[in-house]
Design an enzyme around this catalytic site. Structure first.
Site, short mmCIF file in Angstrom:
data_model
loop_
_atom_site.label_atom_id
_atom_site.label_comp_id
_atom_site.label_asym_id
_atom_site.label_seq_id
_atom_site.Cartn_x
_atom_site.Cartn_y
_atom_site.Cartn_z
N ARG A 27 0.81 -1.22 0.00
CA ARG A 27 0.00 0.00 0.00
C ARG A 27 0.84 1.27 0.00
O ARG A 27 0.34 2.36 -0.30
CB ARG A 27 -0.92 0.02 1.23
CG ARG A 27 -1.99 -1.04 1.21
CD ARG A 27 -2.85 -0.92 2.42
NE ARG A 27 -3.66 0.27 2.39
CZ ARG A 27 -4.94 0.30 2.11
NH1 ARG A 27 -5.57 -0.81 1.84
NH2 ARG A 27 -5.61 1.43 2.12
N TRP A 74 3.10 6.18 2.08
CA TRP A 74 3.23 6.66 0.70
C TRP A 74 3.09 8.18 0.81
O TRP A 74 2.03 8.69 1.16
CB TRP A 74 2.10 6.07 -0.16
CG TRP A 74 2.19 6.46 -1.60
CD1 TRP A 74 2.89 5.80 -2.59
CD2 TRP A 74 1.56 7.56 -2.24
NE1 TRP A 74 2.73 6.45 -3.79
CE2 TRP A 74 1.92 7.53 -3.60
CE3 TRP A 74 0.73 8.60 -1.79
CZ2 TRP A 74 1.48 8.48 -4.53
CZ3 TRP A 74 0.30 9.54 -2.71
CH2 TRP A 74 0.67 9.48 -4.06
N ASN A 100 -3.73 7.85 7.60
CA ASN A 100 -3.81 7.62 6.17
C ASN A 100 -4.81 8.63 5.63
O ASN A 100 -5.92 8.72 6.13
CB ASN A 100 -4.31 6.17 5.94
CG ASN A 100 -4.35 5.79 4.49
OD1 ASN A 100 -3.91 6.56 3.64
ND2 ASN A 100 -4.85 4.61 4.20
N LYS A 605 -0.68 0.75 -4.01
CA LYS A 605 -1.70 -0.16 -4.54
C LYS A 605 -3.09 0.46 -4.52
O LYS A 605 -3.86 0.31 -5.45
CB LYS A 605 -1.69 -1.44 -3.71
CG LYS A 605 -2.65 -2.50 -4.19
CD LYS A 605 -2.22 -3.04 -5.53
CE LYS A 605 -3.21 -4.02 -6.10
NZ LYS A 605 -3.00 -4.20 -7.55
O1 M6R Z 1 -8.30 -0.30 -6.85
P1 M6R Z 1 -8.67 0.37 -8.14
O2 M6R Z 1 -9.00 -0.60 -9.21
O3 M6R Z 1 -9.77 1.37 -7.96
O4 M6R Z 1 -7.37 1.15 -8.58
C1 M6R Z 1 -7.37 1.96 -9.72
C2 M6R Z 1 -5.97 2.35 -10.10
O5 M6R Z 1 -5.34 3.04 -9.07
C3 M6R Z 1 -5.13 1.11 -10.45
O6 M6R Z 1 -5.70 0.36 -11.47
C4 M6R Z 1 -3.71 1.54 -10.88
O7 M6R Z 1 -3.76 2.22 -12.10
C5 M6R Z 1 -2.80 0.32 -10.96
N1 M6R Z 1 -1.51 0.66 -10.44
C6 M6R Z 1 -2.65 -0.20 -12.33
O8 M6R Z 1 -1.72 -1.23 -12.44
#
Ligand code: M6R
Length: 610
Positions: A27, A74, A100, A605
């Protein structure tokens, strides 16, 4: 983003918290810290770097503390450094806070606190909370009241946990916009931003809702609103397979998750696709079936990879079900004052179910009367709980920061929704059966593809030093080009762009020379001949062509320098297969360049801040 863990009970708290942080490191991983209460005092240990650093620091002395909180960061405000790492403490080291989210009015609050004599050590927004709680503790009845009053002054988002050596047997947690889950053990409590941190200790959990504060002591847990009204929290049983959050013999989670795809695609369809009957059952949509079928439009909303899934979904649903679909970036949708009504159905697509922009888009849609439905992976996540229904993708925990298996599971669920809608809108069970059987065959095809994809490594070593990449596709494979480019950027740090292949001649063609690798999605579908024309245009300018093409395509060998073979399928399901060589290409190029693919720089993430 950022990981939070806390423990209060009868065991040594530090090893529990550090182990939880390791689970949460995906995360956020630029700095890390813990604070415990030992010998009646708050003791904090924090450092820039990854959880391994803190593990080394506490290895010699884990202490007897039975209360501890920990954080993996982060960075939002303040660079990654020892001093900016959480926990943050008040002036006299009595109070420790992990957080967070973002305190948006921190500079106003900080100025007031500095004027009244508080001494700040870091440049974070979070430290303001520790001092504000210290300040308010002078006049309040105890820690709970001070935290409540502090949070009432805060604008922004938070998942926050606070301890104080003046009340050494208490953990206070509160949530507004950043998830917190509380684990109930036998005479012990856990708290985390993500259930994976605590699942090895307990499966009995409750989720805090926005605007709630929990007071956890050895006697029990009480939840209240920030207005001090008691709330009732039910305890839910967490279904969690711990093996899914281990690397299981693979070098990286990303590779493991790529190889899990035959299974995860199958899991997304399990019990839903009745292929022999040409039927699809989606229990989470049944109560909104009529709204969905009669919708003026269906709006698919997401961010990053989930947005790419939405784009593929648009092609699938419009072609198969003939329902009108629009796709929106969640971050744009929420601020665009979208015109919505009860005739619209909005699907929020999110692996984590916690992405701040997607959550806000869901609330916007609900407030305007549209049906808000989730396509979510994480069970019990905020979108899953607050949406009015939807479909879980059942991909299991995705730990690699670069999304892989969640993407193909999202596409599988979108294909199911397309078939479900098509059936409801009148296509025959025979036509549906043909498509359903093709969908059902995908796990086997993906399994075969993964067995024969050794060529990708060779390609990765050939192109590992490239400075740019172009990915081109048409139709439903255009979003696959976007996704291939995103994967490469995220894990290898090579600049990459995805484009609709036909758009290339409207500008990007200027970039083509003998140093430009161009990846073409060229399956034998309705647009194959058009794509071949685009390949010739690149070839004429000496671009280096890599084609993702079907196994029986001999023509492509004449025009592409490298061919990555994929099994053939129905065109609108093709993205589920065609993306896989691109995931592998990104992975192996990153490995060849020495990048930590599971924790690439600057990424987190779950993006729980705007
Ligand atoms: O958890 P989510 O699907 O909502 O996240 C969306 C984006 O943050 C996520 O897909 C991001 O672009 C990834 N790092 C792609 O690999």
């Amino acid at each position: 983003m950022c990981g939070i863990v806390g423990y209060l009970g009868h065991r040594q708290a530090v090893p529990i918290v550090v182990a939880g942080l390791k689970r949460l490191e995906y995360r956020g991983y630029d700095s890390v810290g813990i604070a415990m209460i030992g010998d009646g005092k708050v003791k904090a240990i924090k450092t820039a770097g990854k959880v391994a650093e803190i593990e080394a620091l506490v290895a010699a002395d884990r202490g007897a503390a039975s209360v501890c909180i920990g954080h993996t960061r982060w960075a939002t405000h303040g660079e990654p450094s020892d001093v900016n790492a959480h926990p943050h403490l008040d002036c006299h080291n009595h109070i420790a806070v992990i957080h967070n989210g973002i305190i948006e009015n921190y500079s106003v609050l900080k100025k007031k606190l500095v004027d009244s004599g508080h001494f700040f050590r870091s440049s974070t927004d979070t430290e303001v909370l520790a001092h504000l709680i210290e300040e308010l503790s002078r006049w309040s009845k105890g820690l709970e009241e001070a935290v409540r009053q502090a949070l009432q002054q805060v604008q922004g988002t938070y998942g926050v946990v606070v301890i104080s050596d003046r009340e050494p047997d208490t953990l206070i947690a509160a949530r507004h916009g950043s998830p917190l889950v509380i684990g109930h053990g036998e005479g012990e409590y856990y708290i985390a931003s993500d259930a994976s941190a605590i699942a090895e200790h307990t499966r009995r959990v409750s989720y805090l809702d926005d605007g709630e504060l929990a007071v956890i002591t050895r006697q029990g847990m009480r939840a209240k609103t920030l207005g001090d009204v008691e709330t009732t929290k039910s305890i839910q049983e967490l279904a969690f397979d711990l093996a899914r959050i281990e690397r299981g013999g693979y070098d990286h989670f990303m590779l493991k998750e790529i190889y899990e795809q035959p299974e995860t695609i199958r899991d997304a369809m399990r019990g839903r696709l009745l292929a022999a009957d040409g039927e699809v059952k989606l229990g989470g949509l049944e109560h909104v079936r009529d709204r969905l079928v009669g919708a003026r439009r269906i709006i698919l909303v997401g961010c990053g990879t989930s947005w790419h899934a939405a784009l593929v979904g648009e092609y699938m649903i419009e072609h198969i079900a003939k329902s009108p679909v629009e796709v929106e970036y969640a971050s744009e949708f929420r601020y665009r004052s979208p015109v919505l009504s009860a005739n619209d159905v909005v699907f929020l697509i999110s692996q984590s179910g916690e992405t701040a922009d997607t959550l806000a888009a869901m609330r916007e849609a609900k407030s305007k009367g549209a049906a808000a439905l989730g396509i979510v992976n994480v069970v019990g996540s905020t979108i899953a709980r607050e949406s009015e229904g939807g479909v879980y993708i059942h991909a299991g925990p995705e730990i690699g920061v670069a999304s892989t298996k969640a993407f193909t599971s999202q596409l599988t669920v979108l294909a199911l929704i397309a078939l479900y809608l098509a059936r409801a809108r009148g296509i025959s069970s025979e036509d549906c059966r043909v498509l359903a059987q093709e969908l059902q065959s995908l796990p086997t095809k993906v399994s075969y593809l993964l067995q024969v994809s050794g060529r990708v490594k060779e390609l990765a070593s050939e192109f590992k030093d490239a400075r740019n990449f172009l990915y081109l596709g048409r139709g439903a494979n255009y979003p696959v080009a976007l996704e291939g480019a995103l994967k490469l950027k995220e894990v290898s740090y090579i600049h990459a762009e995805g484009y609709p292949a036909a758009e290339m001649k409207h500008g990007p063609i200027a970039l083509i020379d003998e140093n430009m690798p161009v990846v073409f999605l060229a399956p034998k579908d309705a647009l194959y001949d058009k794509v071949v024309n685009n390949i010739h245009e690149v070839r004429a300018r000496r671009g280096r062509i890599i084609a993702v093409a079907n196994e029986d395509d001999r023509e492509i060998e004449q025009i592409a320098e490298f061919v990555l073979r994929v099994p053939r399928t129905y065109g609108f399901f093709g993205p589920i297969i065609n993306v896989i060589p691109l995931q592998l290409l990104a992975y192996y190029i990153a490995i060849a360049r020495g990048v930590d693919v599971d924790q690439p720089r600057n990424l987190a993430k779950s993006v729980t801040v705007e």
